[in-house]
Design an enzyme around this catalytic site. Sequence first.
Site, mmCIF file in Angstrom:
data_model
loop_
_atom_site.group_PDB
_atom_site.id
_atom_site.type_symbol
_atom_site.label_atom_id
_atom_site.label_comp_id
_atom_site.label_asym_id
_atom_site.label_seq_id
_atom_site.Cartn_x
_atom_site.Cartn_y
_atom_site.Cartn_z
ATOM 1 N N LYS A 63 35.369 42.879 40.524
ATOM 2 C CA LYS A 63 36.180 42.287 41.593
ATOM 3 C C LYS A 63 35.492 41.121 42.302
ATOM 4 O O LYS A 63 36.167 40.255 42.866
ATOM 5 C CB LYS A 63 36.541 43.354 42.618
ATOM 6 C CG LYS A 63 37.497 44.439 42.127
ATOM 7 C CD LYS A 63 38.926 43.948 42.127
ATOM 8 C CE LYS A 63 39.907 45.104 41.934
ATOM 9 N NZ LYS A 63 41.312 44.641 42.006
ATOM 10 N N SER A 88 41.681 49.804 47.923
ATOM 11 C CA SER A 88 41.125 51.157 47.949
ATOM 12 C C SER A 88 39.615 51.143 47.819
ATOM 13 O O SER A 88 38.983 52.188 47.866
ATOM 14 C CB SER A 88 41.726 51.999 46.815
ATOM 15 O OG SER A 88 41.371 51.456 45.548
#
Length: 336
Positions: A63, A88
Amino acid sequence: MEADSLTSTKKYAADISSIREAQLRINLYAHKTPVLSSETLNSFCGRKLYFKCECFQKGGAFKFRGACNAILSLDDSQAAKGVVTHSSGNHAAALSLAAKIRGIPAYVVVPKNAPKCKVENVRRYGGQIIWSEAAIESREETATKVLQETGAVMIHPYNDGRIISGQGTISLELLEQVLEIDTIIVPVSGGGLISGVAIAAKSLKPSIRILAAEPKGADDAAQSKAAGEIVKLPETKTIADGLRAFLGEFTWPVVRDLVDDIIVVEDSEIVEAMRHCYEILKVAVEPSGAIGLAAVLSDSFRNNPAWKDSEHIGIIVSGGNLDLGILWDSLCKAEL
């Protein structure tokens, strides 16, 4: 490798040009992650496997590539008020870290059921946490409220061309590191990772196969592919906490057009793959990161004649952030 041929026009939210630009933009900050292999794991499936270990990326997951590209793409006036997102865990931590590097605030909406280790990463990197309920609707509503209050720029976890472009840099690296790869297996959730990987890989090597791996308890992408339109599930239930999102308007067209198939696996297969990663590959991976290995070891893959020519397989190990207590409980249950 073949020339940049497929997806050379701006058909999708990202293309090979934006991915190459992202690589230049994040080059000083993101790690070029290693590719590992294991003769033992090769023998399990009769193929050569190449593990692209994004668990060694900054923030512990792929990410960071997309988050770093998105934040460095902002002009100074946009960046001044900071960024906001909902996640999350891994995107939240990645955005917090990228914002810290640029010296701007990051407002992060985190669902109450997020893994503790991922929440701690957000705090470690200086992200300002705003809690929401677990449902995606609650996450989005809370993020919108924060956006209105702060004037910050929204950086969506996956439905954003800048994010997709950043994730696509994985393919640029992998296909340089292992020239003979003919298939790449990628976890799928919201679709930012697989969109970037697919666009870049098929631009560089049009014959390459892109396969998605998805948990049975959150198989909306497989259902979407079968239905020919985005399908959203009333609920998801899987150990792979990073694979509970649904495809977005920018990622769905790429999954629809460029992903050759989706392999659905059970949570028990994911846990077994995690065990193999620990015991054989000697790498700590979260459930989402182990699902590619679970897919290639599954009967549905091994017995499918469509993939008999997939001999050199790249597997994206997407991340390594997990609560060890949850892993231990899962392994103990698997042995019962």
